[in-house]
Each structure stands twice: as C-alpha cells, then as structure tokens.
Motif scaffolding. Sequence first.
Motif, mmCIF file in Angstrom:
data_model
loop_
_atom_site.group_PDB
_atom_site.id
_atom_site.type_symbol
_atom_site.label_atom_id
_atom_site.label_comp_id
_atom_site.label_asym_id
_atom_site.label_seq_id
_atom_site.Cartn_x
_atom_site.Cartn_y
_atom_site.Cartn_z
ATOM 1 N N ARG A 66 6.362 51.111 98.498
ATOM 2 C CA ARG A 66 6.915 49.911 99.169
ATOM 3 C C ARG A 66 6.292 49.698 100.539
ATOM 4 N NH1 ARG A 66 12.180 49.701 100.617
ATOM 5 N NH2 ARG A 66 12.388 51.956 100.860
ATOM 6 N N PHE A 67 6.011 50.770 101.252
ATOM 7 C CA PHE A 67 5.464 50.686 102.609
ATOM 8 C C PHE A 67 3.980 51.047 102.584
ATOM 9 C CE2 PHE A 67 9.629 51.685 105.138
ATOM 10 C CZ PHE A 67 10.290 50.685 104.433
ATOM 11 N N ILE A 68 3.246 50.413 103.493
ATOM 12 C CA ILE A 68 1.823 50.710 103.628
ATOM 13 C C ILE A 68 1.508 50.938 105.102
ATOM 14 C CG2 ILE A 68 -0.532 49.890 103.287
ATOM 15 C CD1 ILE A 68 0.550 48.066 101.055
ATOM 16 N N ILE A 69 0.926 52.098 105.409
ATOM 17 C CA ILE A 69 0.509 52.395 106.772
ATOM 18 C C ILE A 69 -0.996 52.172 106.874
ATOM 19 C CG2 ILE A 69 0.172 54.875 106.386
ATOM 20 C CD1 ILE A 69 1.355 55.313 109.219
ATOM 21 N N SER A 70 -1.419 51.591 107.981
ATOM 22 C CA SER A 70 -2.840 51.320 108.177
ATOM 23 C C SER A 70 -3.136 51.310 109.669
ATOM 24 C CB SER A 70 -3.226 49.982 107.538
ATOM 25 O OG SER A 70 -2.513 48.915 108.162
ATOM 26 N N GLN A 71 -4.420 51.174 109.997
ATOM 27 C CA GLN A 71 -4.781 51.096 111.406
ATOM 28 C C GLN A 71 -5.920 50.110 111.576
ATOM 29 O OE1 GLN A 71 -5.943 54.983 112.803
ATOM 30 N NE2 GLN A 71 -7.281 55.363 111.046
ATOM 31 N N ASP A 72 -6.074 49.625 112.795
ATOM 32 C CA ASP A 72 -7.148 48.671 113.047
ATOM 33 C C ASP A 72 -8.485 49.401 113.181
ATOM 34 O OD1 ASP A 72 -6.987 48.005 116.637
ATOM 35 O OD2 ASP A 72 -6.784 49.879 115.527
ATOM 36 N N SER A 73 -9.550 48.628 113.228
ATOM 37 C CA SER A 73 -10.887 49.216 113.229
ATOM 38 C C SER A 73 -11.173 50.024 114.504
ATOM 39 C CB SER A 73 -11.942 48.120 113.056
ATOM 40 O OG SER A 73 -11.844 47.164 114.099
ATOM 41 N N ARG A 74 -10.522 49.686 115.576
ATOM 42 C CA ARG A 74 -10.718 50.444 116.826
ATOM 43 C C ARG A 74 -9.870 51.710 116.856
ATOM 44 N NH1 ARG A 74 -9.254 46.813 121.660
ATOM 45 N NH2 ARG A 74 -7.459 46.462 120.306
ATOM 46 N N ARG A 75 -8.954 51.827 115.850
ATOM 47 C CA ARG A 75 -8.060 52.982 115.745
ATOM 48 C C ARG A 75 -7.198 53.133 116.994
ATOM 49 N NH1 ARG A 75 -12.147 57.527 113.568
ATOM 50 N NH2 ARG A 75 -13.566 56.357 114.909
ATOM 51 N N THR A 76 -6.694 51.996 117.500
ATOM 52 C CA THR A 76 -5.770 52.026 118.628
ATOM 53 C C THR A 76 -4.425 51.393 118.290
ATOM 54 O OG1 THR A 76 -6.622 49.913 119.465
ATOM 55 C CG2 THR A 76 -7.657 51.940 120.311
ATOM 56 N N THR A 77 -4.312 50.858 117.091
ATOM 57 C CA THR A 77 -3.045 50.274 116.654
ATOM 58 C C THR A 77 -2.791 50.694 115.209
ATOM 59 O OG1 THR A 77 -3.331 48.359 118.093
ATOM 60 C CG2 THR A 77 -1.689 48.183 116.347
ATOM 61 N N VAL A 78 -1.597 51.187 114.969
ATOM 62 C CA VAL A 78 -1.176 51.566 113.623
ATOM 63 C C VAL A 78 -0.114 50.581 113.169
ATOM 64 C CG1 VAL A 78 0.047 53.312 112.272
ATOM 65 C CG2 VAL A 78 -1.759 53.995 113.866
ATOM 66 N N PHE A 79 -0.247 50.147 111.922
ATOM 67 C CA PHE A 79 0.683 49.178 111.359
ATOM 68 C C PHE A 79 1.507 49.836 110.252
ATOM 69 C CE2 PHE A 79 -1.350 45.824 113.610
ATOM 70 C CZ PHE A 79 -2.709 46.094 113.574
ATOM 71 N N LEU A 80 2.710 49.362 110.092
ATOM 72 C CA LEU A 80 3.542 49.766 108.963
ATOM 73 C C LEU A 80 4.046 48.495 108.300
ATOM 74 C CD1 LEU A 80 4.781 52.200 107.440
ATOM 75 C CD2 LEU A 80 6.861 51.819 108.786
ATOM 76 N N LEU A 81 3.468 48.162 107.169
ATOM 77 C CA LEU A 81 3.914 47.008 106.397
ATOM 78 C C LEU A 81 5.024 47.472 105.465
ATOM 79 C CD1 LEU A 81 3.700 44.080 105.464
ATOM 80 C CD2 LEU A 81 1.891 44.819 103.870
ATOM 81 N N MET A 82 6.179 46.897 105.626
ATOM 82 C CA MET A 82 7.349 47.309 104.855
ATOM 83 C C MET A 82 7.726 46.179 103.901
ATOM 84 S SD MET A 82 9.557 49.121 107.900
ATOM 85 C CE MET A 82 9.840 47.580 108.750
ATOM 86 N N ASN A 83 7.576 46.436 102.621
ATOM 87 C CA ASN A 83 7.904 45.465 101.587
ATOM 88 C C ASN A 83 9.146 45.887 100.821
ATOM 89 O OD1 ASN A 83 5.503 43.854 102.033
ATOM 90 N ND2 ASN A 83 4.341 45.458 100.990
#
Length: 126
Positions: A66-83
């Motif tokens: 359900r959830f997807i963790i990812s990061q931006d190309s600069r590796r300074t922001t981590v995202f958590l997409l919660m579906n």
Amino acid sequence: QVRLVESGGGSVQSGGSLRLSCEHSAYTDSGFMVAWFRQAPGKEREAVAAIDNLAGTKYAGPVQGRFIISQDSRRTTVFLLMNALKPEDTAMYYCAATTMNRAMRFALESSTYNYWGQGTQVTVSS
C-alpha cells in the motif's frame, strides 16, 4: 547535526492517498538511511518503511503493498506515498535518519536511527 523536516500530513477518508515528504541533511558519501515511523495515541511507535542511499527499501507488514517509499535524485528528500489508507493508519508520522552505514536488516529498528523529526499528523476517517 542532521536536519529533518516532515510535511504532507492531513486528513483523508478511508481508501484515499497522501504523500509525506521528509527533507533531510543526512546525505553522506559513506551512506545513510532514512525511515518513517508512526505512533498512534496509546500505542507504541512502529516502523513503517525505510530507504538507504542506494535506494534499497524495506516495509513493515501492515503497509506492504500500500505504501511506497522513495527519494529524489539529489537524495535529500524522502517521500512516503500512502495509498488505500485505513483508519488504523491514523498516527503521528516521524521521519528518522542515520548517517551510519547500516545493513538493511536493521532498517525497521528504531535503535538504528539517531536523528528524528518533529512529526506530521495523518488522520484517516472511515
């Protein structure tokens, strides 16, 4: 000192989606790991998901698929997409980080992390 700033929390109905962001300064050439934890009122803090500098990821059972963790190309922001959010996902969500090169098998252990953010509230209504 590592800076962690969470954002993106809010209120959503069951079945909806939210994306959390954690802007951090944990990046080092030797490696880092960032994770999301959550804590609901009256409950213990639990791990949600983690990502390392090589984009390896690990998820806790209740959010797997359900959830997807990812990061931006600069590796300074981590995202958590919660579906497909459920009322039981309601909690304060915290971003945590370590600048130590830790194995992914430790990624969901709170003792792995020595830097923590202030948290962002997620509320899911039925």
